[in-house]
Design an enzyme around this catalytic site. Structure first.
Site, PDB file in Angstrom:
ATOM      1  N   SER A  62       0.776  -1.241   0.000  1.00  5.90           N
ATOM      2  CA  SER A  62       0.000   0.000   0.000  1.00  5.90           C
ATOM      3  C   SER A  62       0.808   1.293   0.000  1.00  5.90           C
ATOM      4  O   SER A  62       0.444   2.258  -0.676  1.00  5.90           O
ATOM      5  CB  SER A  62      -0.981   0.009   1.171  1.00  5.90           C
ATOM      6  N   ASP A 278      -3.059   5.732  11.656  1.00  2.70           N
ATOM      7  CA  ASP A 278      -3.115   4.272  11.719  1.00  2.70           C
ATOM      8  C   ASP A 278      -1.754   3.653  12.030  1.00  2.70           C
ATOM      9  O   ASP A 278      -1.636   2.450  12.219  1.00  2.70           O
ATOM     10  CB  ASP A 278      -3.683   3.682  10.424  1.00  2.70           C
ATOM     11  N   HIS A 281       0.696   3.636   7.657  1.00  6.50           N
ATOM     12  CA  HIS A 281       0.886   4.329   6.384  1.00  6.50           C
ATOM     13  C   HIS A 281       1.498   5.706   6.613  1.00  6.50           C
ATOM     14  O   HIS A 281       1.140   6.404   7.563  1.00  6.50           O
ATOM     15  CB  HIS A 281      -0.442   4.470   5.640  1.00  6.50           C
TER      16      HIS A 281
END
Length: 310
Positions: A62, A278, A281
């Site tokens: 990601s 989070d 990221h």
């Protein structure tokens, strides 16, 4: 006596036979030899490979895919920084396999800012105007590194059962590795592959075999693209650092061992790169800094430019 006959598609076989009969007449003392050469009527010329068009392959999950917000400053383009579009994206007015001035998103149609963005921006900022930097980015959020193993990838296409993950795999024809290789081969018709950028590890957190998995993928890439390791370094970025309260920061101790398995691999520190709430990221500022660090390392490796990081 030698007669050269240039044949195009417009010359008939009958014309050739008549000409041959004339040349080999019994009345001719000096019997000629005939060399047949053909040429194409097409006016198309084959595009030459540009040695100053430097391509970098990017892959991972990601963070490499692009999970940070794209802000106005990130949309400024420069024709010296190019991207090979990986998917058809109507919302971006881009077609798969076409070259564009690089601007986020670099991977899929609705992803965000990637370290690859600021890798390219910093590269062209520190290289002569004669050099163009290009990226080919195929990354899958949530993926196990073994999704890029050409022989075992099918075992890792359902790491997450949700549609968001399955659709990403589907968009890449069910095989992200082969999708990336196919794009890279297309890129090799235009320029030279000079390095590979990797950012992955969150899904493999704690797996001490991760360097072994990466080594296999790296070797396959080199073989499938006819590249030499000493000419194509591999840069691997750390996940969110423990000093930024990274949720999976212990994975960095494993990532740091990669050069022991791959002599041409180098680890890019994430220390000080800011992250989202989070804790997994990077935020936009953190992505820009991480991309810059990839560039600084590659500049030193491939261009003998050692720059002091601010």
């Amino acid at each position: 006596m030698t007669i050269k006959i240039y044949l195009s598609k417009s010359i008939s076989i009958l014309s050739l036979i008549l000409l041959s009969n004339y040349c080999f007449s019994k009345n001719k003392i000096d019997t000629p030899s005939i060399i047949l050469q053909t040429y194409s009527d097409s006016t198309k010329t084959r595009e030459k490979i540009d040695p100053n068009f430097h391509i970098y392959i990017c892959f991972g999950q990601s963070n490499m895919e692009g999970s940070a917000a794209i802000e106005p400053q990130d949309t400024i383009t420069n024709t010296r920084f190019q991207m090979l579009q990986s998917l058809d994206c109507e919302n971006l007015n881009r077609k798969k396999g076409n070259w564009y001035a690089a601007t986020a998103p670099l991977t899929q149609c609705y992803t965000g800012l990637s370290p690859a963005d600021y890798f390219g921006k910093n590269m062209i900022q520190n290289l002569p105007d004669s050099i163009t930097i290009a990226v080919i980015n195929v990354a899958v959020g949530g993926s196990d590194i073994r999704l890029f193993n050409k022989k075992k990838y099918q075992k890792f296409t359902d790491t997450y059962p949700e549609d968001w993950f399955k659709n990403k795999i589907k968009d890449y024809g069910g095989n992200p590795y082969q999708h990336l290789i196919d794009l890279a081969k297309k890129g090799q018709k235009k320029g030279i592959i000079k390095g590979i950028l990797l950012h992955q590890g969150e899904t493999n957190n704690g797996d001490t075999k991760w360097p072994k998995y990466v080594k296999k993928i790296y070797r396959n890439m080199l073989k499938d693209l006819s590249l030499k390791a000493n000419q194509v370094p591999l840069l691997a970025g750390e996940v969110v650092h423990k000093e930024q309260n990274g949720l999976l920061s212990e994975m960095n101790t494993i990532i740091q061992t990669l050069p022991k398995s791959i002599p041409t691999a180098h680890v890019i520190s994430s220390k000080g790169c800011s992250a989202k709430s989070d804790r997994t990221h990077f935020d936009s500022e953190g992505v820009r800094e991480l991309g810059k660090r990839y560039a600084l390392k590659m500049l030193s490796l491939n261009y003998n430019k050692v720059l002091i990081q601010n």
